[in-house]
Write an enzyme that holds these catalytic residues in place. Structure first.
Site, mmCIF file in Angstrom:
data_model
loop_
_atom_site.group_PDB
_atom_site.id
_atom_site.type_symbol
_atom_site.label_atom_id
_atom_site.label_comp_id
_atom_site.label_asym_id
_atom_site.label_seq_id
_atom_site.Cartn_x
_atom_site.Cartn_y
_atom_site.Cartn_z
ATOM 1 N N ASP A 375 88.580 -8.160 20.389
ATOM 2 C CA ASP A 375 88.110 -7.705 21.567
ATOM 3 C C ASP A 375 86.625 -8.093 21.243
ATOM 4 O O ASP A 375 86.058 -8.761 20.426
ATOM 5 C CB ASP A 375 88.060 -6.134 21.735
ATOM 6 C CG ASP A 375 87.581 -5.504 22.792
ATOM 7 O OD1 ASP A 375 87.451 -6.196 23.849
ATOM 8 O OD2 ASP A 375 87.060 -4.564 22.471
ATOM 9 N N GLU A 378 83.376 -12.410 24.010
ATOM 10 C CA GLU A 378 82.988 -13.176 25.091
ATOM 11 C C GLU A 378 81.788 -14.105 24.350
ATOM 12 O O GLU A 378 81.553 -15.222 24.927
ATOM 13 C CB GLU A 378 82.508 -12.372 26.097
ATOM 14 C CG GLU A 378 83.268 -11.482 26.993
ATOM 15 C CD GLU A 378 84.062 -10.648 26.267
ATOM 16 O OE1 GLU A 378 83.475 -9.710 25.445
ATOM 17 O OE2 GLU A 378 85.261 -10.204 26.515
ATOM 18 N N ASP A 482 88.297 -4.694 31.117
ATOM 19 C CA ASP A 482 88.241 -3.139 31.008
ATOM 20 C C ASP A 482 88.344 -2.906 32.806
ATOM 21 O O ASP A 482 87.104 -3.094 33.319
ATOM 22 C CB ASP A 482 86.767 -2.621 30.646
ATOM 23 C CG ASP A 482 86.677 -2.756 29.098
ATOM 24 O OD1 ASP A 482 87.921 -2.656 28.653
ATOM 25 O OD2 ASP A 482 85.619 -2.525 28.708
#
Ligand code: GLC
Length: 742
Positions: A375, A378, A482
């Site tokens: 997670d 990015e 999300d």
């Protein structure tokens, strides 16, 4: 001839053209004939160009393969691509096939017959991106809406489709890049990147499936996930301790709802330090997993790339000693805020760092986990003011979603704070962060996958990731980050997953039930009904929101959830066979209608329905209070899955859809392998003409790579079914056939 180098006078640069195979042509431009971009993060296998035939006239250079002819104008470099019948499929717009402005590189193409442009990775908004402008820059944006463009993943690839012919373009450039698909001017589209080289591949179909096959021939295909990873999965930020995890598992048993995976989110760690375990909350992590495994549950923990800056923490100390963290040009280690507060970030570009990370993962692998959830890669950084706000709101005031920035403050990328542009990557600082940003998540997933194979070579893992780039499918499943428990996000997932599938990533899903905010019962029921058709099927919800396990919404909703989750398990042999197809050809599992009906000009209009493999047409309900909808059925005969009523397409029909029904239609000629009694496979046959490739193996080990699997071709003509083993390397299965109306 294997490659041709042409001088482009109007740019004073060079073009190198080569054929990867008869359908894939690479165009690579370079200022000084150095072709500096002689590496690729997306295409990892060695590519050996094939020979092509060339001809030359005064003004033109022509090359041909068995499928294509490519003409290049010697005066201005203008490229035109023709098929075997001399139809021009694609041509540069005017003489703007290559343009460099400062560091930016551009390519303009004429818009011809292209009816639709699809793919581009994970995208909100309409399925067809004609008339849209899109950017590639991996971004953590919890407030995405249909008009928000770039998200967690970047896939600079698209499929151009019309009912006659499809082709694809893969722009192999990892910098921030853009695609303007006829928004500026309907006569042309163009793509460009902030830096790097214009290096792109033209991929001929002519069908859309063949384009995806070609694209994944370049960027790679998924491995077969373990069968258990195709089951229902339950997650929450966070199941706070061992007891809670165990209780959740017990409750699934009690309620007779199948579930294969329980996730542990960030709170299992000691102060959010990766590769550690909070001994107070999880005193017997290993034993807990062992017990859960015995009951049929697998455990998958979250891993974030941010390593807590803490001198007493081994992983940090070791990374510092070995010089593994990202630095600025001036040698200063980059520090950003994430869950643990001040954190540093491994430089995953370096092989030794990936290896190290994979080794660190071993601590958890040895405790019995079955996969890794990557997670915040990015990479996402929370600016210090936001970080303080977030802690205050989430942990003290129990907010149900992150704060929204007042619009006067909202500037682009407010939430996408990431590593500084001053960061340099690589052994010799050879890459800027601008170049690496979009592949950071891909490289982390690669570290994770390879680390797993070293640590536990006997079992296939479930690796999932939020960020990625073209080629991510080789290492990981992808979930769409999300979302929120709102109807709009249920709807958006239908489109996002179709485009992500077209972009070569088959193992995908959205958080079922929605992540932020409280989910209402009706929405939950509808989302589970849809979720059973997500290749990756996980229910996940955020901290402070209402619990979202299937029993949280009353008995009626729980019954619906149970019925659908069980249907998912029933369909597992069909689904697993589709994964085999994805592994072999890259074909998505959740498919846009145009993939199965490429010649149907209307197929593109019905983006609110999709195919689940070749047989099922699924038409979800995505509005509150709705209990019927229109369904477009393409040409052929269709069976209503629920009552076997038949319909003839092409037609639009109205279907009833009370709360416990999602409209599903099965194409005539389908052969659906389902789980039957014992270990038997029940073949449900829908009369007509068709065939299906059924695949099976042990579902867990890598033995299939050694040929230990079965591949059976079932063929159906009218209501006569025949079977043939294409490959027999695994124990035989007993099939029971039921032919509808037969
Ligand atoms: C990110 C993830 C989400 C996770 C949360 C806490 O927001 O996208 O899935 O639950 O972080 O780890």
């Amino acid at each position: 001839m294997k490659e041709k180098i042409l001088y482009i006078p109007n740019q004073d640069e060079y073009l190198k053209v080569s054929a990867i195979n008869n359908k894939i042509i690479r165009f690579h431009f370079s200022k000084d004939r150095e072709w500096r971009h002689n590496y690729s993060f997306a295409i990892e296998k060695e590519i050996l160009p094939i020979d092509f035939i060339s001809e030359e006239s005064e003004n033109e250079f022509l090359i041909s393969t068995s499928f294509l002819k490519i003409s290049m104008d010697k005066n201005n470099g203008n490229i035109k691509i023709y098929d075997r019948e001399n139809n021009c499929i694609l041509s540069d717009y005017e003489n703007l096939g290559y343009k460099r402005v400062d560091k930016k590189v551009y390519c303009y193409k004429e818009i011809k017959e292209e009816t639709a442009f699809l793919g581009f990775g994970e995208r909100t908004g309409d399925l067809n991106k004609k008339g849209k402008k899109l950017m590639n820059w991996n971004t953590d944006n919890p407030h995405h809406t249909p008009d928000i463009d770039h998200l967690y993943q970047s896939h600079p690839f698209f499929l151009a489709w019309n009912p006659q012919v499809s082709y694809g373009i893969f722009f192999d450039n990892t910098y921030r890049s853009y695609f303007d698909m006829g928004r500026e001017n309907e006569n042309y589209y163009y793509f460009f990147a902030e830096d790097g080289e214009l290096d792109y591949y033209f991929i001929y179909g002519p069908t859309p499936k063949e384009v995806i096959e070609g694209y994944t021939e370049l960027t790679g295909r998924c491995y077969l996930p373990p069968v258990w990873a195709l089951g229902y999965q339950q997650s929450r930020w966070s199941y706070k301790d061992e007891n809670e995890v165990k209780k959740i598992a017990e409750k699934f048993k009690e309620e007779n709802i199948p579930c294969n995976v329980i996730y542990v989110d960030i709170d299992y760690m000691d102060g959010f330090r990766v590769f550690t375990i909070d001994k107070n909350k999880f005193p017997n992590f290993e034993k807990m997993i062992e017990e859960l495994n015995k009951e049929g549950f697998r455990v998958v923990p979250i891993i974030d790339p941010g390593v807590k800056k803490d001198d007493s923490y081994e992983v940090y100390k070791e990374g510092i000693e070995k010089n593994y963290f990202c630095k600025r040009e001036n040698e200063e280690i980059f520090v950003g805020h994430v869950w643990p507060g001040e954190s540093v970030f491994p430089d995953f570009v370096r092989e030794e760092v990936r290896k190290w990370w994979g080794e660190k993962q071993r601590v958890l692998v040895e405790k019995g986990i079955s996969g890794i959830w990557n997670d915040m890669n990015e990479p996402s950084i929370i600016p210090s003011f936001d970080y303080k706000m977030m802690r205050l709101l989430f942990y003290h005031l129990k907010f149900k979603e992150p704060p929204r920035v007042p619009s006067f403050l909202e500037k682009e990328d407010f939430y996408s704070k990431t590593l500084s542009a001053e960061v340099v990557h690589g052994e010799n600082k050879e890459f800027t962060h601008d170049e690496i940003h979009n592949v950071y998540g891909l490289l982390m997933a690669k570290a994770s996958f390879e680390g797993w194979r070293d640590a536990k070579p006997e079992e296939r893992p479930l690796i999932i990731t939020r960020a990625g780039f073209s080629g991510i499918q080789k290492y990981s499943a992808v979930w769409t980050g999300d979302n929120k428990s709102i109807w709009e996000h249920l709807y958006m997932s239908i489109i996002m997953l179709q485009n992500l599938g077209i972009s070569g990533v088959p193992f995908i899903g959205a958080d079922v039930g929605g992540f932020w905010r409280d989910c209402e019962p009706e929405l939950f029921a509808r989302w589970i009904e849809l979720g059973i058709f997500y290749p990756f099927f996980r229910n996940h919800s955020a901290t402070n929101t209402k619990n979202q396990e299937p029993w949280e919404f009353g008995e009626h909703i729980e019954d619906i959830a149970r019925k659908y989750i069980k249907l998912r398990y029933k369909l597992m042999p069909y689904l697993y066979s589709l994964f085999y197809e994805a592994k072999e050809k890259g074909t998505p599992i959740l498919r846009s209608l145009i993939l199965e009906f490429p010649k149907d000009p209307n197929a593109i209009k019905y983006e609110d329905e999709f195919m689940f493999g070749p047989s099922f047409l699924v038409a979800p309900i995505y509005e509150k209070g709705k209990n019927e909808r229109d369904v477009y059925l393409p040409e052929g005969t269709w069976y209503n899955f629920w009552n076997n009523e038949t319909f003839k397409g092409p037609n639009i029909i109205k279907v009833e859809a009370p709360l416990d029904i999602i409209p599903i239609f099965v194409k005539a000629g389908s052969i659906i392998p389902m789980r039957g009694e014992g270990n038997k496979i029940e073949l449900r046959v829908y009369p007509g003409e068709g065939e299906f490739l059924y695949y099976e193996d042990d579902g867990i080990s890598w033995d299939y790579e050694k040929g230990i699997y079965n591949l059976v071709r079932f063929s159906l003509s009218k209501d006569k079914l025949s079977m043939e083993y294409i490959h027999k390397g695994f124990k035989e299965t007993e099939f029971i056939t039921s032919i509808l109306n037969g």
